[in-house]
Motif scaffolding. Structure first.
Motif: not given
Length: 267
Positions: A67-70, A203-210, A223-235, A237-240
């Motif tokens: 799910q996470l691609k770099l 949090n913002t992305v999770i609400e947008a996906v909902r 497919i979420l396009l992003s430039l930078f992510s924290t480990p917590h942010g990616a995890k 989102i994919i957990q949700e």
């Protein structure tokens, strides 16, 4: 450049190769996404995603691949990341480098879309076996910083339809709240390229996906396009949403949350 089935972690026999293939940035210590605990956060502007040395409970263990691609890391991408993070970078250089990095992410995002094989005839009369992308795609930008990625998508797909969604944190509850959403009427039948450059808490992305799901979009079609992510942010989102795909250039404990202000000149 394509990274369809790219392995997130890789090994090499030489230090030089290891540097070229590093998938997750580190601040002196390696960052293992399986050692990040998922906690509640209030705003996507907060930077509170730090490595946790303790092992994650079995319930929270999450396999983020595929799910996470770099994007494959190279010196060009690394320099763009450096310039964007540098506080001494002028706004002109910041926007120029951001647009270049956005274009690379968008190109790879399009590479994740389904295609069919086709045969065309060349001007010399020869047959050429090629591919064409299937129809039924659209973009959705999360305002405001996500709008910075719209032009990069239009540069690649001139006629693509782009929706918008505005999400802000409620002043009282500090929870993400949807204030505006406008999508193509048939978005439930489309593959969606969701654009948001910085994933901090997620949090913002999770609400947008909902909201997209409420409009009939299947998570596996996002497919979420992003430039930078924290480990917590990616995890988080994919957990949700385990079926969503995240495409980014870097996973790092500290996200450049100044991106939107610098890009639009409001800092």
């Amino acid at each position: 450049m394509p990274c369809h089935n790219q392995q997130i972690s890789s090994t090499s026999s030489s230090d030089h190769s290891v540097m070229k293939q590093v998938r997750f940035a580190s601040n002196g210590n390696g960052v293992n996404l399986n050692n990040i605990s998922v906690e509640e956060h209030h705003s996507d502007n907060e930077v509170d995603a730090k490595p946790n040395g303790s092992e994650v409970n079995g319930d929270l263990h999450l396999q983020l691949e595929p799910q996470l691609k770099l994007l494959p890391l190279n010196d060009q991408i690394r320099e763009l990341q450096t310039i964007i993070r540098d506080k001494t970078t002028s706004r002109g250089d910041f926007v120029f480098c951001a647009d270049r990095l956005i274009r690379l992410v968008v190109e790879e995002g399009l590479n994740q879309l389904p295609y069919t094989e086709c045969t065309v005839t060349t001007p010399t009369g020869h047959k050429y076996e090629g591919v064409k992308f299937e129809r039924g795609n659209c973009g959705v930008s999360i305002m405001r910083s996500g709008e910075a990625m719209e032009q990069g998508l239009r540069d690649c797909c001139r006629s693509i339809r782009i929706g918008k969604i505005l999400i802000q944190s409620d002043e009282e509850t500090q929870k993400a709240k949807v204030y505006y959403a406008k999508f193509p009427p048939d978005i439930y039948r489309r593959k969606v390229l969701l654009m948001y450059p910085i994933l901090s808490t997620g949090n913002t992305v999770i609400e947008a996906v909902r909201v997209l799901i409420e409009h009939g979009v299947q998570p596996q079609h996002i497919i979420l396009l992003s430039l930078f992510s924290t480990p917590h942010g990616a995890k988080s989102i994919i957990q949700e949403f385990p079926d969503i795909t995240i495409l980014t250039t870097e996973v790092h404990p500290v996200a450049p949350t100044h991106f939107g202000q610098r890009y639009f000149g409001t800092d």
